[in-house]
Structures are given as structure tokens and as C-alpha cells.
Design a protein around this motif. Structure first.
Motif, PDB file in Angstrom:
ATOM      1  N   UNK A 192       0.800  -1.230   0.000  1.00  0.00           N
ATOM      2  CA  UNK A 192       0.000   0.000   0.000  1.00  0.00           C
ATOM      3  C   UNK A 192       0.833   1.280   0.000  1.00  0.00           C
ATOM      4  N   UNK A 193       2.024   1.241   0.604  1.00  0.00           N
ATOM      5  CA  UNK A 193       2.875   2.442   0.578  1.00  0.00           C
ATOM      6  C   UNK A 193       3.380   2.722  -0.832  1.00  0.00           C
ATOM      7  N   UNK A 210      -1.364  11.692   7.019  1.00  0.00           N
ATOM      8  CA  UNK A 210      -0.579  11.384   8.205  1.00  0.00           C
ATOM      9  C   UNK A 210       0.894  11.667   8.046  1.00  0.00           C
ATOM     10  N   UNK A 211       1.684  11.218   8.998  1.00  0.00           N
ATOM     11  CA  UNK A 211       3.132  11.417   9.004  1.00  0.00           C
ATOM     12  C   UNK A 211       3.834  10.097   9.308  1.00  0.00           C
ATOM     13  N   UNK A 212       5.100   9.977   8.910  1.00  0.00           N
ATOM     14  CA  UNK A 212       5.848   8.749   9.230  1.00  0.00           C
ATOM     15  C   UNK A 212       5.922   8.531  10.737  1.00  0.00           C
ATOM     16  N   UNK A 213       6.153   7.288  11.164  1.00  0.00           N
ATOM     17  CA  UNK A 213       6.178   6.989  12.597  1.00  0.00           C
ATOM     18  C   UNK A 213       7.384   7.589  13.299  1.00  0.00           C
ATOM     19  N   UNK A 214       7.262   7.732  14.606  1.00  0.00           N
ATOM     20  CA  UNK A 214       8.344   8.213  15.453  1.00  0.00           C
ATOM     21  C   UNK A 214       9.318   7.066  15.692  1.00  0.00           C
ATOM     22  N   UNK A 215      10.538   7.196  15.171  1.00  0.00           N
ATOM     23  CA  UNK A 215      11.506   6.110  15.283  1.00  0.00           C
ATOM     24  C   UNK A 215      12.196   6.075  16.639  1.00  0.00           C
ATOM     25  N   UNK A 267       4.663  -0.630   9.870  1.00  0.00           N
ATOM     26  CA  UNK A 267       4.902   0.777  10.195  1.00  0.00           C
ATOM     27  C   UNK A 267       3.972   1.711   9.428  1.00  0.00           C
ATOM     28  N   UNK A 268       3.499   1.285   8.263  1.00  0.00           N
ATOM     29  CA  UNK A 268       2.644   2.136   7.437  1.00  0.00           C
ATOM     30  C   UNK A 268       1.164   2.032   7.820  1.00  0.00           C
ATOM     31  N   UNK A 269       0.819   1.108   8.686  1.00  0.00           N
ATOM     32  CA  UNK A 269      -0.592   0.837   8.996  1.00  0.00           C
ATOM     33  C   UNK A 269      -1.387   2.072   9.425  1.00  0.00           C
ATOM     34  N   UNK A 270      -0.856   2.947  10.304  1.00  0.00           N
ATOM     35  CA  UNK A 270      -1.659   4.104  10.730  1.00  0.00           C
ATOM     36  C   UNK A 270      -2.010   5.073   9.597  1.00  0.00           C
ATOM     37  N   UNK A 271      -1.277   5.003   8.481  1.00  0.00           N
ATOM     38  CA  UNK A 271      -1.539   5.897   7.347  1.00  0.00           C
ATOM     39  C   UNK A 271      -2.250   5.174   6.208  1.00  0.00           C
ATOM     40  N   UNK A 272      -2.535   3.909   6.427  1.00  0.00           N
ATOM     41  CA  UNK A 272      -3.081   3.071   5.365  1.00  0.00           C
ATOM     42  C   UNK A 272      -4.582   2.846   5.578  1.00  0.00           C
ATOM     43  N   UNK A 273      -5.438   3.433   4.749  1.00  0.00           N
ATOM     44  CA  UNK A 273      -6.885   3.238   4.924  1.00  0.00           C
ATOM     45  C   UNK A 273      -7.340   1.806   4.682  1.00  0.00           C
TER      46      UNK A 273
END
Length: 349
Positions: A257-258, A281-286, A294-300
Motif C-alpha cells: 500500500x505504501x 498522516x506522518x511517518x512513525x516516530x523512530x 509501520x505504514x498501517x496508521x496511514x493506510x486506509x
């Protein structure tokens, strides 16, 4: 399969910042084949530059390889070098430049304003090639011609400020080639250039790859830049390579999806009168632990398991693999965005 010149296995890199640990590279495995152009694509901050700088010992002092290894096989008949085992600057000097060279994105930060460009290229020749000054100058003039700079004799005595941005980038490429490397890393080499000059620089890299038998790693945040130059494409997100395949695999059969989101963001696929797609959204906090994809929170289209467990690589074909639970045989069928279907059917690249 083509012969490998570099292999990376489960590489992890961490930085210590103000008492906190930033997990910049999270277990990357990949390989670079001899003579190929491998493009590494992803948003700013995804770890592309950090990943490749580790091959040359150029990490900042607070950055360390904490796990995994990177093995460089070099020229024929040479013993492999375990790059992550090198600790001293003296050891890295045998690799940096002569074996693996890098072109930075801003040529003005790579060139001294106090020296002529001829002198700067000659320094690389004298340092990495066993020749006298007369031969070094002759080779310098040849490198200038090879990178497309007209009147090499005249340009030899000029300073960086007398060159345009595109010409300065050509000089930086000439310096890298003068080191006589096996691998050339190009870190966003066209970012500051206009579209026409971008195309010229990319064509130049393709030509030099063949002439000097180079293996090339091209770093960029723009998938469109690599459409006509890359043999293989690695898509990077949050310190990990989440999809890798041939150029055709990524552009016409993307599965993560990314990657779909990156393709949807290309200006070439925009519709007149409508806003360009942007990834929400924004990339995760590393600095924090990442659970699941890692992409799940931005992936509908994220599945429940995407928030729980990190996906492994799933093989799409012998040349193509992706880290997404959508490729698990138990996953529901999810269609890619209409823009991705348009690319597949329209042959835009």
C-alpha cells in the motif's frame, strides 16, 4: 542470477540523541548486483542516506551499527570485506572512494570554492590511481569530457562559482569516477536541478555505468525520476525496505500500500483541475517501538493484523517481494487505487 557485489543481512543502525535511542534502520536485508542500477525510493526521513552511508563509514559519531552485516565483494579475485567490522578510519580509507564512492545532492558542499575544478579532480586521481601529475592531468581532462563538460582545457582552470548547478554536479560526478570505484552511490543527485538538467544527469549516470563498469545505488524520494534508469527499485519506509523488484515489477505490479501511495502521488498521473494526491498522516516516530506494519496508521486499507505483527516478505515472483499482509493467502482481496490501475493499463513509463 547476476553476481552480487554487495549483500546486506538484517542490518540495524541506531543513534543516541539526548538520552534517547532512534532506531534509524530496522533489520534491512538486500543485495546489489554487479553492473546494475538499484534505486532506493522513499519519503524524506525514511533512512535512505543513513543506510548507504553505513557502507562508507560515514555515520555520525552518535550512530552505530547494532546488528546485522554488510559484505562487499569488490573487484574480481579480492577477498570479501565485512564492512560492519571496520572500526578505524585507516581501514575505511581503503574502501571509501576507491571501492565505494558517493555523489552528494548539493554539489557546492562537495567542492572547495578555493581550488579550481581541475585541481580537485586531479587530487582524486593522484590519491586513488598510481600515476604521475602529467598523466593525472590527462585523465582529469578525459573525465571532464566523459561527464559532458565542453572545452575541458579551459574548464580545468575555472572555479566552482563559474559553473551552473548542473555543471557543478557533473564535476562532482567526475571526482567520484576519478576515484576508480566499483560502486557509485548517488544521493539525490538531481534534487536541486531543473527537469531538463535532471534528465541529462540521469542519462549521464547510465552512460558512465557502462563505460566504467559501475554498480550504482541511486537514492531519491521521487519514483518518477527512476522510471527509465533503474534496473531494480527498493521502496523504503521507516528504516526498512518494504518492497523490492525490477522497475517493471514496482511500476506495473506494485503490491505494498505504501508503494501504491507513492505511485498515486506522481504528478504524471494527476488529473487536470483536481488536487494531487498526498499521503495522509506522518511517518512513525523512530524513537518509539513500532508494532506491526509501520505504514498501517496511514493506510486506509490496513488489516487488524497490520497493527499487531510486522509482516514478513512475501514472494510475488522470483524478482519481486513485498512486506504486506495483503499477500498472505488468508487476507481479503484488496484492489489497488484506480491511479495504480491506470499506470498498469496506460503504460505511462
Amino acid at each position: 542470477m547476476p553476481e552480487k557485489i554487495l549483500t546486506v543481512e538484517d542490518l540495524e543502525i541506531k543513534f543516541e540523541l539526548r538520552g534517547k535511542t532512534l532506531h534509524a534502520i530496522r533489520g534491512i536485508s538486500m543485495e546489489l548486483h554487479r553492473g546494475e542500477i538499484l534505486a532506493i525510493v522513499g519519503e524524506s526521513g525514511s533512512g535512505k542516506s543513513v543506510f548507504t552511508k553505513s557502507f562508507m563509514g560515514l555515520l555520525d559519531q552518535n550512530g552505530h551499527v547494532t546488528a546485522g552485516k554488510a559484505t562487499y565483494y569488490g573487484a574480481d579475485n579480492k577477498e570479501p570485506v565485512e564492512l560492519t567490522s571496520l572500526k578505524k578510519e585507516k581501514e575505511w580509507l581503503k574502501i571509501r572512494g576507491h571501492e565505494i564512492a558517493m555523489i552528494m545532492q548539493d554539489p557546492m558542499t562537495s567542492l572547495s570554492p578555493l581550488k579550481t575544478i581541475g585541481v580537485q579532480i586531479m587530487e582524486a586521481v593522484l590519491l586513488h590511481q598510481n600515476v604521475n601529475r602529467a598523466e593525472a592531468k590527462a585523465r582529469t581532462l578525459q573525465y571532464l569530457a566523459d561527464v559532458g563538460i565542453s572545452e575541458p582545457e579551459k574548464r580545468f582552470s575555472q572555479y566552482p562559482h563559474e559553473f551552473s548547478g548542473g555543471m557543478r554536479q557533473r564535476v562532482v560526478i567526475a571526482i567520484a569516477i576519478a576515484c576508480n570505484p566499483q560502486i557509485l552511490i548517488c544521493d539525490e543527485p538531481t534534487t536541486a536541478l531543473d527537469v531538463t538538467i535532471q534528465a541529462q544527469i540521469l542519462d549521464l549516470i547510465k552512460e558512465l555505468r557502462h563505460k566504467y563498469h559501475l554498480s550504482v545505488i541511486l537514492i531519491t524520494h521521487d519514483l518518477g525520476v527512476v522510471a527509465n534508469i533503474a534496473d531494480r527499485v527498493a521502496v523504503m519506509y521507516a528504516g526498512d525496505i518494504i518492497e523490492i523488484g525490477t522497475g517493471e515489477d514496482i511500476f506495473y505490479d506494485a503490491r505494498h500500500p505504501y508503494t501504491w501511495a507513492l505511485l498515486s502521488s506522481l504528478p504524471q498521473v494527476g488529473v487536470k483541475g483536481t488536487d494531487l494526491f498526498s499521503i495522509p498522516g506522518t511517518p512513525p516516530n523512530l524513537f518509539t517501538e513500532i508494532k506491526g506494519d509501520a505504514f498501517a496508521p496511514r493506510n486506509p486499507q490496513a488489516l487488524k493484523i497490520d497493527f499487531i505483527k510486522q509482516p514478513p516478505y512475501f514472494d510475488v515472483s522470483p524478482t519481486h517481494k513485498a512486506k504486506t499482509w495483503l499477500l498472505d493467502k488468508r487476507a481479503p482481496k484488496v484492489e489497488p487505487p484506480s491511479v495504480v490501475e491506470k499506470i498498469r493499463n496506460g503504460g505511462l513509463f
